[in-house]
Enzyme design. Structure first.
Site, PDB file in Angstrom:
ATOM      1  N   ASP A  75      -1.731   6.049  13.129  1.00  0.00           N
ATOM      2  CA  ASP A  75      -3.152   6.408  13.243  1.00  0.00           C
ATOM      3  C   ASP A  75      -3.678   5.955  14.761  1.00  0.00           C
ATOM      4  O   ASP A  75      -2.909   5.083  15.200  1.00  0.00           O
ATOM      5  CB  ASP A  75      -4.195   6.234  12.503  1.00  0.00           C
ATOM      6  N   TYR A 133       4.434  -2.145   7.104  1.00  0.00           N
ATOM      7  CA  TYR A 133       3.035  -2.014   7.921  1.00  0.00           C
ATOM      8  C   TYR A 133       2.703  -3.708   7.792  1.00  0.00           C
ATOM      9  O   TYR A 133       2.707  -4.121   6.470  1.00  0.00           O
ATOM     10  CB  TYR A 133       1.961  -1.176   7.197  1.00  0.00           C
TER      11      TYR A 133
END
Length: 257
Positions: A75, A133
């Site tokens: 994103d 992540y």
């Protein structure tokens, strides 16, 4: 193929274009970027993206039009240390020359760390063994040198409660409540969610917490919502048991953080 003069013009001021062969091969690029000025990794209309910059740089290097597909879509604002991209190309040059030439044609916040040739069956998304992540959270005094790379909360968090809640994410679950958009397949498998103390050398008051999420796939903004939920639990505004409730089939988005 482009004629020599046309290829020289396309290449711009970055030097001679790399030669092209007759056969198409699959080039794998291991890419690192600072996501602060990107609207995301995947190409969008009227927005700066990693894919767009890679494709433009590759065209300046080889004269070829290409499509750079990635192993994971990130994103806006998300950084990457190792996102894998695949380009189908006729370029006929050593990998070291491709990496060096491409990096001279990319902006400073994007770099190709290394490259390799892949077999016909390789797909960056389907062939990925997993994705990781990392979220860095500062619970103490602000860290100006880490601006844009950490989430500054500025207050203590109950790391024990966060660790306890994190264990519920492990396994295969319906993560619909942890997605910012509807997904036809909300099932994801999480290998682990680790919550660790993040020291600041020489100054305990500036320490923080690191959340590491490992899984096979993630829904839209799923990791951000997982981390946000854990932070709310660490603040005491949400119960540890809220994670279990949010992972039930049919759970609503508001049950997560």
């Amino acid at each position: 193929k482009l004629m020599a003069e046309e290829r020289k013009k396309v290449g711009g001021g970055g030097g001679a274009l790399l030669p092209l062969g007759d056969s198409v091969r699959r080039l794998v690029l291991r890419v690192e970027y600072d996501g602060r000025l990107f609207a995301g990794s995947q190409k969008q209309v009227d927005a700066r993206t990693v894919q767009e910059e890679l494709e433009a740089g590759f065209k300046r290097l080889t004269g070829e039009e290409c499509t750079a597909g990635s192993s994971s879509r990130t994103d806006a604002g998300v950084h990457a240390l190792d996102n894998v991209f695949l380009i189908k190309t006729k370029v006929d040059a050593p990998l070291a020359a491709i990496v060096a030439g491409l990096n001279t044609r990319l902006p400073e916040d994007l770099v190709v760390a290394r490259a390799a040739w892949a077999g016909e069956g390789f797909d960056p998304r389907k062939s990925a063994s997993g994705k990781v992540y990392r979220y860095a959270i500062v619970t103490g005094v602000r860290q100006p040198m880490q601006q844009g790379r950490v989430w500054h909360i500025g207050k203590p968090l109950d790391i024990g409660a966060m660790k306890a809640a994190a264990t519920f994410f492990q396994g295969t679950h319906n993560f619909a409540a942890f997605s910012a958009a509807e997904d036809r397949n909300p099932s994801c498998t999480i290998a682990a969610v680790d919550v660790n103390f993040r020291p600041f050398p020489g100054n305990e008051a500036r320490a923080g917490i690191e959340v590491i999420v490992r899984g096979n796939r993630f829904l839209y903004r799923m990791v951000r919502i997982i981390v946000g939920t854990l932070v709310e639990i660490g603040m005491g505004t949400r119960e540890v048991s809220a994670v279990q409730a949010a992972l039930q089939d049919g759970a609503k988005r508001q049950l997560a953080g």
